[in-house]
Enzyme design. Sequence first.
Site, PDB file in Angstrom:
ATOM      1  N   VAL A  17       0.851  -1.199   0.000  1.00  0.00           N
ATOM      2  CA  VAL A  17       0.000   0.000   0.000  1.00  0.00           C
ATOM      3  C   VAL A  17       0.882   1.244   0.000  1.00  0.00           C
ATOM      4  O   VAL A  17       1.863   1.308   0.761  1.00  0.00           O
ATOM      5  CB  VAL A  17      -0.923   0.015   1.246  1.00  0.00           C
ATOM      6  CG1 VAL A  17      -1.825   1.244   1.231  1.00  0.00           C
ATOM      7  CG2 VAL A  17      -1.759  -1.260   1.326  1.00  0.00           C
ATOM      8  N   ILE A  55       4.933  -1.180   2.853  1.00  0.00           N
ATOM      9  CA  ILE A  55       4.555   0.192   2.557  1.00  0.00           C
ATOM     10  C   ILE A  55       5.317   0.634   1.304  1.00  0.00           C
ATOM     11  O   ILE A  55       6.532   0.452   1.205  1.00  0.00           O
ATOM     12  CB  ILE A  55       4.811   1.147   3.755  1.00  0.00           C
ATOM     13  CG1 ILE A  55       4.089   2.471   3.534  1.00  0.00           C
ATOM     14  CG2 ILE A  55       6.273   1.336   4.079  1.00  0.00           C
ATOM     15  CD1 ILE A  55       2.604   2.433   3.702  1.00  0.00           C
ATOM     16  N   LYS A  56       4.561   1.159   0.328  1.00  0.00           N
ATOM     17  CA  LYS A  56       5.184   1.624  -0.922  1.00  0.00           C
ATOM     18  C   LYS A  56       5.536   3.100  -0.776  1.00  0.00           C
ATOM     19  O   LYS A  56       4.679   3.921  -0.432  1.00  0.00           O
ATOM     20  CB  LYS A  56       4.203   1.446  -2.091  1.00  0.00           C
ATOM     21  CG  LYS A  56       4.081   0.015  -2.559  1.00  0.00           C
ATOM     22  CD  LYS A  56       3.045  -0.114  -3.665  1.00  0.00           C
ATOM     23  CE  LYS A  56       3.530   0.391  -4.997  1.00  0.00           C
ATOM     24  NZ  LYS A  56       2.483   0.242  -6.050  1.00  0.00           N
ATOM     25  N   ILE A  57       6.776   3.405  -1.054  1.00  0.00           N
ATOM     26  CA  ILE A  57       7.271   4.781  -0.878  1.00  0.00           C
ATOM     27  C   ILE A  57       7.980   5.223  -2.154  1.00  0.00           C
ATOM     28  O   ILE A  57       8.927   4.563  -2.596  1.00  0.00           O
ATOM     29  CB  ILE A  57       8.254   4.845   0.320  1.00  0.00           C
ATOM     30  CG1 ILE A  57       7.565   4.324   1.597  1.00  0.00           C
ATOM     31  CG2 ILE A  57       8.790   6.258   0.505  1.00  0.00           C
ATOM     32  CD1 ILE A  57       8.479   4.255   2.810  1.00  0.00           C
TER      33      ILE A  57
END
Length: 222
Positions: A58, A85-87
């Site tokens: 996400v 977590i997509k950054i």
Amino acid sequence: MLLLMDTANIKEIKQSIEMYPIDGVTTNPSIIAKEKRDFIELLKEIRDIIGYDKMLHVQVISQKADEIVEEAKYINKEIGGNFYIKIPVIPEGIKAIKMLKGEIKTTATAVFTPQQALIAAKSGADFVAPYVNRLDNISANGIKVVSDIVKLINIYNFNTKVIAASFKNVEQIYGVCMAGAHAITVNYDMINQMIFHPMTDWSVLQFVKDWENFYGNKKIRT
Ligand SMILES: O=C[C@H](O)COP(=O)(O)O
């Protein structure tokens, strides 16, 4: 090879999980917004469908490291399970990837060059996500970029995996797999295209016809 679905559509996720060997789901803000649902409620429903073992990636919205970290912690607490977590690989994003190391798994996203992937890998990203079709669309070579990233990761022995993303045809998918991408994330149309061939359908029809010519309606198992 890991195979993920790049969608937040409940029907598509249910169908692909039932039909295909799916390892998880990836989303981004555009994919989420398309569903016109409460963000956390939608993610919780996706988690219920795929279970706690499959990966769920996400993406954050904030562009400041401290806020990215807070968003990551919040979504992780709400969703749980095998969470990434997509950054995006902006400088503050790289800082956030470093800050989250050892706490929450990260996927460095919006990767367009091997250099970006290198910095993200050195910062401790668990995955880097190069965008193949978006590269091809600007007259770059998406498959070559993925291939170079895989090589660099191997040269420097990083634990980071390459999750190739953004596909508009199965040739691109084939290319990144031949280049050694550890994972691909594909939309619902692409996963169906990967298995489709008109000669396969024709052959199956021919088998049934030949069977019926001799056996009529008789089944193998009565
Ligand atoms: O999250 C990244 C997406 O895989 C990008 O795909 P797209 O170029 O088809 O929007």
